[in-house]
Write an enzyme that holds these catalytic residues in place. Structure first.
Site, PDB file in Angstrom:
ATOM      1  N   HIS A   1       0.821  -1.205   0.000  1.00  0.00           N
ATOM      2  CA  HIS A   1       0.000   0.000   0.000  1.00  0.00           C
ATOM      3  C   HIS A   1       0.859   1.262   0.000  1.00  0.00           C
ATOM      4  O   HIS A   1       1.914   1.306   0.646  1.00  0.00           O
ATOM      5  CB  HIS A   1      -0.880   0.031   1.252  1.00  0.00           C
ATOM      6  CG  HIS A   1      -2.265  -0.465   1.019  1.00  0.00           C
ATOM      7  ND1 HIS A   1      -2.637  -1.754   1.279  1.00  0.00           N
ATOM      8  CD2 HIS A   1      -3.372   0.159   0.528  1.00  0.00           C
ATOM      9  CE1 HIS A   1      -3.910  -1.911   0.977  1.00  0.00           C
ATOM     10  NE2 HIS A   1      -4.384  -0.770   0.518  1.00  0.00           N
TER      11      HIS A   1
ATOM     12  N   GLY B   1       0.320  -5.244   1.433  1.00  0.00           N
ATOM     13  CA  GLY B   1      -0.736  -5.615   0.508  1.00  0.00           C
ATOM     14  C   GLY B   1      -0.233  -6.227  -0.777  1.00  0.00           C
ATOM     15  O   GLY B   1      -0.992  -6.911  -1.475  1.00  0.00           O
TER      16      GLY B   1
ATOM     17  N   TYR C   1      -7.178  -5.490   8.303  1.00  0.00           N
ATOM     18  CA  TYR C   1      -7.357  -6.124   7.002  1.00  0.00           C
ATOM     19  C   TYR C   1      -8.810  -6.510   6.822  1.00  0.00           C
ATOM     20  O   TYR C   1      -9.525  -6.780   7.800  1.00  0.00           O
ATOM     21  CB  TYR C   1      -6.436  -7.335   6.884  1.00  0.00           C
ATOM     22  CG  TYR C   1      -5.728  -7.384   5.551  1.00  0.00           C
ATOM     23  CD1 TYR C   1      -4.821  -6.399   5.206  1.00  0.00           C
ATOM     24  CD2 TYR C   1      -5.988  -8.388   4.633  1.00  0.00           C
ATOM     25  CE1 TYR C   1      -4.174  -6.420   3.978  1.00  0.00           C
ATOM     26  CE2 TYR C   1      -5.343  -8.422   3.409  1.00  0.00           C
ATOM     27  CZ  TYR C   1      -4.440  -7.435   3.090  1.00  0.00           C
ATOM     28  OH  TYR C   1      -3.817  -7.453   1.871  1.00  0.00           O
TER      29      TYR C   1
END
Length: 259
Positions: free
Chosen positions: A64, A108, A138
């Site tokens: 991310h 991610g 998450y």
């Protein structure tokens, strides 16, 4: 400057992450380019896509783009989040996607790689799932990606410890298809892609969609779904979540209080 590079030859389309200044973080702008490339591959009749970083990369992707995560009590991994958008694009692409991995895979980006149909990596590649380290809650579909590729206790170790696992270990566990020496990686991956290209593209496409549907066929009551969402809200409205994001941006170790 484009954040990805693309190439098509012999029915094989390659997407190379090209956002080195951000260590190939999955920023919205790069995700949009990847999704556009996959749509173009579909139009061009590509039968296999390869997703990779630049040759010799030390970091395949940093996961991310933390600078894009909200701090104000908003769900950080909602339906329109760049990672969720990219995972759906990979799953919906009507041909196999092979992840070619050199370097480290963080956060991610681990889910992104695990969402691909096949994974080929060098012995020096490593994977660290870091939501707990960052204080990020998450979501259920992301956790299901891990559970669909890894035994539950291995998924827990990845997610709870946030420590890297080597490609060699993940291959032994059946999570990675092949671990190949760096100098042979590209040739091996393209040979694997060519083997797929020689088969019926219709059958391969249909089987991919069938496998996707079956992998997501989990019985979940409305009450359990609400419970999952409620648990996530506890985290993204917490002090720990704000502390994790701020500590990352300030390049310091976070101090978590469990509140």
């Amino acid at each position: 400057m484009s954040l990805i590079l693309t190439h098509i030859a012999e029915g094989i389309g390659s997407i190379t992450l090209n956002y080195q200044i951000k260590r190939n973080a999955l920023a919205a702008a790069m995700v949009d380019e990847i999704a556009t490339a996959l749509a173009d591959f579909t139009q061009q009749g590509v039968r296999v896509a390869i997703l990779r970083a630049e040759p010799g990369a030390r970091v395949w992707s940093a996961g991310h783009d933390v600078d894009e995560l909200p701090e104000n009590g908003v769900d950080p991994l909602g339906w329109q989040d760049p990672l969720r958008t990219l995972i759906r694009a990979i799953e919906a692409f009507p041909a196999p996607v092979i992840a070619l991995i050199e370097g480290s895979v963080w956060g991610g980006a681990c889910e992104l790689v695990f969402a691909c149909d096949l994974i080929v990596a060098t012995p020096g590649a490593s994977f660290a799932a870091t939501p707990a380290k960052l204080g990020v809650p998450y979501n259920a579909s992301g956790l299901l990606t891990f559970l669909n590729v890894a035994p539950a206790h291995i998924a827990r170790e990845l997610l709870f410890t946030a420590k890297p696992m080597t490609a060699t270990r993940l291959e032994r566990l059946g999570i990675i298809n092949h671990v190949i020496a760096a100098e042979e990686l590209e040739a091996f991956t393209h040979d694997l892609a060519r083997a797929i290209v020689q088969n019926s593209p219709l059958v391969v496409s249909v089987m991919k969609e069938q496998l996707r549907i079956l992998a997501g066929a989990q019985a979940l009551s409305p009450q359990d779904f609400e419970r999952l969402q409620g648990l996530r809200r506890v985290v993204y409205r917490s002090r720990d979540y704000r502390e994790g994001i701020r500590a990352f941006r300030e390049k310091r170790k976070p101090t978590y209080l469990g509140e």
